[in-house]
Design a protein around this motif. Structure first.
Motif, PDB file in Angstrom:
ATOM      1  N   GLN A 172     -10.789   9.348  -1.173  1.00 25.09           N
ATOM      2  CA  GLN A 172     -10.128   8.671  -0.065  1.00 25.09           C
ATOM      3  C   GLN A 172     -10.859   8.904   1.254  1.00 25.09           C
ATOM      4  O   GLN A 172     -10.956   7.997   2.089  1.00 25.09           O
ATOM      5  CB  GLN A 172      -8.679   9.158   0.056  1.00 25.09           C
ATOM      6  CG  GLN A 172      -7.773   8.755  -1.084  1.00 25.09           C
ATOM      7  CD  GLN A 172      -7.249   7.347  -0.949  1.00 25.09           C
ATOM      8  OE1 GLN A 172      -8.014   6.383  -0.952  1.00 25.09           O
ATOM      9  NE2 GLN A 172      -5.944   7.207  -0.841  1.00 25.09           N
ATOM     10  N   ILE A 173     -11.378  10.106   1.424  1.00 28.84           N
ATOM     11  CA  ILE A 173     -12.142  10.400   2.650  1.00 28.84           C
ATOM     12  C   ILE A 173     -13.418   9.558   2.699  1.00 28.84           C
ATOM     13  O   ILE A 173     -13.779   8.996   3.746  1.00 28.84           O
ATOM     14  CB  ILE A 173     -12.464  11.903   2.732  1.00 28.84           C
ATOM     15  CG1 ILE A 173     -11.178  12.702   2.948  1.00 28.84           C
ATOM     16  CG2 ILE A 173     -13.452  12.191   3.861  1.00 28.84           C
ATOM     17  CD1 ILE A 173     -11.376  14.203   2.881  1.00 28.84           C
ATOM     18  N   LEU A 174     -14.106   9.446   1.558  1.00 29.48           N
ATOM     19  CA  LEU A 174     -15.311   8.616   1.498  1.00 29.48           C
ATOM     20  C   LEU A 174     -14.979   7.142   1.774  1.00 29.48           C
ATOM     21  O   LEU A 174     -15.714   6.460   2.492  1.00 29.48           O
ATOM     22  CB  LEU A 174     -15.980   8.755   0.131  1.00 29.48           C
ATOM     23  CG  LEU A 174     -16.618  10.112  -0.192  1.00 29.48           C
ATOM     24  CD1 LEU A 174     -17.249  10.079  -1.574  1.00 29.48           C
ATOM     25  CD2 LEU A 174     -17.673  10.480   0.856  1.00 29.48           C
ATOM     26  N   LEU A 175     -13.871   6.679   1.217  1.00 32.17           N
ATOM     27  CA  LEU A 175     -13.466   5.290   1.460  1.00 32.17           C
ATOM     28  C   LEU A 175     -13.080   5.071   2.918  1.00 32.17           C
ATOM     29  O   LEU A 175     -13.326   3.995   3.479  1.00 32.17           O
ATOM     30  CB  LEU A 175     -12.293   4.923   0.552  1.00 32.17           C
ATOM     31  CG  LEU A 175     -12.628   4.651  -0.916  1.00 32.17           C
ATOM     32  CD1 LEU A 175     -11.361   4.420  -1.716  1.00 32.17           C
ATOM     33  CD2 LEU A 175     -13.544   3.443  -1.033  1.00 32.17           C
ATOM     34  N   LEU A 176     -12.489   6.091   3.541  1.00 32.38           N
ATOM     35  CA  LEU A 176     -12.132   5.970   4.949  1.00 32.38           C
ATOM     36  C   LEU A 176     -13.380   5.889   5.829  1.00 32.38           C
ATOM     37  O   LEU A 176     -13.416   5.129   6.797  1.00 32.38           O
ATOM     38  CB  LEU A 176     -11.269   7.157   5.370  1.00 32.38           C
ATOM     39  CG  LEU A 176     -10.522   7.050   6.698  1.00 32.38           C
ATOM     40  CD1 LEU A 176      -9.562   5.866   6.664  1.00 32.38           C
ATOM     41  CD2 LEU A 176      -9.780   8.335   7.008  1.00 32.38           C
ATOM     42  N   ILE A 177     -14.412   6.652   5.463  1.00 34.51           N
ATOM     43  CA  ILE A 177     -15.685   6.558   6.191  1.00 34.51           C
ATOM     44  C   ILE A 177     -16.298   5.170   5.990  1.00 34.51           C
ATOM     45  O   ILE A 177     -16.820   4.557   6.937  1.00 34.51           O
ATOM     46  CB  ILE A 177     -16.645   7.663   5.714  1.00 34.51           C
ATOM     47  CG1 ILE A 177     -16.089   9.041   6.068  1.00 34.51           C
ATOM     48  CG2 ILE A 177     -18.032   7.482   6.325  1.00 34.51           C
ATOM     49  CD1 ILE A 177     -16.878  10.183   5.485  1.00 34.51           C
ATOM     50  N   LEU A 178     -16.225   4.659   4.754  1.00 39.56           N
ATOM     51  CA  LEU A 178     -16.731   3.315   4.476  1.00 39.56           C
ATOM     52  C   LEU A 178     -15.965   2.260   5.270  1.00 39.56           C
ATOM     53  O   LEU A 178     -16.558   1.321   5.814  1.00 39.56           O
ATOM     54  CB  LEU A 178     -16.644   3.030   2.984  1.00 39.56           C
ATOM     55  CG  LEU A 178     -17.082   1.631   2.523  1.00 39.56           C
ATOM     56  CD1 LEU A 178     -18.560   1.406   2.832  1.00 39.56           C
ATOM     57  CD2 LEU A 178     -16.819   1.444   1.036  1.00 39.56           C
ATOM     58  N   GLU A 179     -14.656   2.411   5.360  1.00 37.80           N
ATOM     59  CA  GLU A 179     -13.844   1.472   6.126  1.00 37.80           C
ATOM     60  C   GLU A 179     -14.171   1.523   7.614  1.00 37.80           C
ATOM     61  O   GLU A 179     -14.114   0.504   8.305  1.00 37.80           O
ATOM     62  CB  GLU A 179     -12.358   1.764   5.911  1.00 37.80           C
ATOM     63  CG  GLU A 179     -11.798   1.163   4.650  1.00 37.80           C
ATOM     64  CD  GLU A 179     -11.857  -0.352   4.683  1.00 37.80           C
ATOM     65  OE1 GLU A 179     -11.152  -0.975   5.494  1.00 37.80           O
ATOM     66  OE2 GLU A 179     -12.626  -0.919   3.902  1.00 37.80           O
ATOM     67  N   SER A 180     -14.504   2.702   8.114  1.00 44.29           N
ATOM     68  CA  SER A 180     -14.919   2.805   9.516  1.00 44.29           C
ATOM     69  C   SER A 180     -16.213   2.036   9.760  1.00 44.29           C
ATOM     70  O   SER A 180     -16.360   1.352  10.775  1.00 44.29           O
ATOM     71  CB  SER A 180     -15.103   4.282   9.898  1.00 44.29           C
ATOM     72  OG  SER A 180     -13.924   5.020   9.700  1.00 44.29           O
ATOM     73  N   ALA A 188      -9.387  -5.815   1.769  1.00 42.21           N
ATOM     74  CA  ALA A 188      -9.939  -5.213   0.551  1.00 42.21           C
ATOM     75  C   ALA A 188      -9.949  -3.689   0.644  1.00 42.21           C
ATOM     76  O   ALA A 188      -9.518  -2.995  -0.291  1.00 42.21           O
ATOM     77  CB  ALA A 188     -11.354  -5.738   0.319  1.00 42.21           C
ATOM     78  N   GLY A 189     -10.412  -3.164   1.765  1.00 48.58           N
ATOM     79  CA  GLY A 189     -10.449  -1.713   1.919  1.00 48.58           C
ATOM     80  C   GLY A 189      -9.068  -1.099   1.963  1.00 48.58           C
ATOM     81  O   GLY A 189      -8.814  -0.047   1.341  1.00 48.58           O
ATOM     82  N   HIS A 190      -8.140  -1.738   2.675  1.00 46.63           N
ATOM     83  CA  HIS A 190      -6.789  -1.200   2.769  1.00 46.63           C
ATOM     84  C   HIS A 190      -6.072  -1.255   1.410  1.00 46.63           C
ATOM     85  O   HIS A 190      -5.307  -0.344   1.067  1.00 46.63           O
ATOM     86  CB  HIS A 190      -5.983  -1.983   3.806  1.00 46.63           C
ATOM     87  CG  HIS A 190      -6.365  -1.656   5.217  1.00 46.63           C
ATOM     88  ND1 HIS A 190      -7.586  -1.989   5.745  1.00 46.63           N
ATOM     89  CD2 HIS A 190      -5.682  -1.013   6.201  1.00 46.63           C
ATOM     90  CE1 HIS A 190      -7.641  -1.578   7.004  1.00 46.63           C
ATOM     91  NE2 HIS A 190      -6.509  -0.982   7.305  1.00 46.63           N
ATOM     92  N   LEU A 191      -6.307  -2.332   0.660  1.00 45.56           N
ATOM     93  CA  LEU A 191      -5.706  -2.424  -0.675  1.00 45.56           C
ATOM     94  C   LEU A 191      -6.235  -1.333  -1.597  1.00 45.56           C
ATOM     95  O   LEU A 191      -5.471  -0.726  -2.362  1.00 45.56           O
ATOM     96  CB  LEU A 191      -5.999  -3.797  -1.280  1.00 45.56           C
ATOM     97  CG  LEU A 191      -5.017  -4.926  -0.979  1.00 45.56           C
ATOM     98  CD1 LEU A 191      -5.483  -6.208  -1.638  1.00 45.56           C
ATOM     99  CD2 LEU A 191      -3.629  -4.566  -1.447  1.00 45.56           C
ATOM    100  N   LEU A 192      -7.528  -1.061  -1.540  1.00 38.32           N
ATOM    101  CA  LEU A 192      -8.106  -0.024  -2.391  1.00 38.32           C
ATOM    102  C   LEU A 192      -7.552   1.344  -2.029  1.00 38.32           C
ATOM    103  O   LEU A 192      -7.215   2.147  -2.912  1.00 38.32           O
ATOM    104  CB  LEU A 192      -9.632  -0.056  -2.255  1.00 38.32           C
ATOM    105  CG  LEU A 192     -10.432   0.824  -3.222  1.00 38.32           C
ATOM    106  CD1 LEU A 192     -10.089   0.466  -4.657  1.00 38.32           C
ATOM    107  CD2 LEU A 192     -11.919   0.673  -2.974  1.00 38.32           C
TER     108      LEU A 192
END
Length: 227
Positions: free
Chosen positions: A193-201, A166-170
């Motif tokens: 994208q930076i915020l989503l990368l922090i969320l994915e971490s 889900a995170g990678h698709l977004l």
């Protein structure tokens, strides 16, 4: 569009070879430094994490067998490293495939079930009917508990796979819109994208912890009578 999008999760995308699965062993590049370099803050941090996990898993398992937490700490470490490596560009995310997640969850579940039904059959039968269930509902409770027990490895595998995909698709969907945006919206996109990368971490840490904790709880149900 959709074929190109989902091809990023195809292990045979490049040159029709499955060499992408070699990303699983990239973790060994980071491990040997602990044995021949002077211990750093990162090493002390990882040791403290392992000790904390050992104490928590020991309480959850409550097992008389020594070293019973080692397999779950190793499982946590493997999933965590693979989740984090998948966040780097051009590194295949192996934990986003059911091939890998089922390979981890299914043998664990089968070993727990075989151990429980062979060594602790009465407790396994008693576990099918929750305490305090009305007599008229007992057949239905047995069916429900049996189904919930059977789908456990599937839910473990799908939970980890779905959260990683889900995170990678977004991130992929938002990144593909960058060519048609203005300067202002591109800056906003980069910030998003930076915020989503922090969320994915954070998701990478949480999902590895959830997978190992649920595996620990499943094992504690099997060896309950021996504690």
């Amino acid at each position: 569009m959709m074929m190109n999008l989902f091809s990023t999760f195809d292990p045979t995308t490049n040159f029709n070879l499955s060499l992408n699965w070699l990303s699983i062993i990239l973790v060994f590049i980071f491990l040997p430094s602990m044995f021949w370099l002077i211990p750093s803050r990162w090493n002390f941090l990882w040791i403290n994490i392992i000790i904390t996990l050992h104490k928590e898993f020991k309480i959850l398992i409550n097992s008389p067998f020594k070293g019973s937490t080692l397999i779950f700490i190793s499982l946590f470490s493997m999933i965590l490293f693979n989740n984090f490596l998948g966040l780097f560009p051009y590194i295949f995310t192996s934990s986003s495939h059911l091939t890998m997640t089922l390979t981890m969850s299914l043998p664990l579940w089968l070993s727990f079930m075989l151990y429980g039904w062979i060594n602790n059959t009465i407790h396994m039968f008693a576990h099918l009917v929750p305490q305090g269930s009305p007599s008229i509902l007992m057949p239905f409770m047995v069916c429900i508990e049996t189904i919930s027990n059977i789908i456990r490895p599937g839910t473990l595998a799908v939970r980890l796979t779905a959260n990683m995909i889900a995170g990678h698709l977004l991130l992929t969907l938002l990144g593909n819109t960058g060519n048609s945006l203005t300067i202002f919206t591109i800056n906003f996109l980069i910030f998003t994208q930076i915020l989503l990368l922090i969320l994915e971490s954070a998701v990478a840490i949480i999902q590895s912890y959830v997978f190992s904790v649920l595996s620990t709880l499943y094992s504690s149900e099997v060896i309950y009578e021996y504690t």
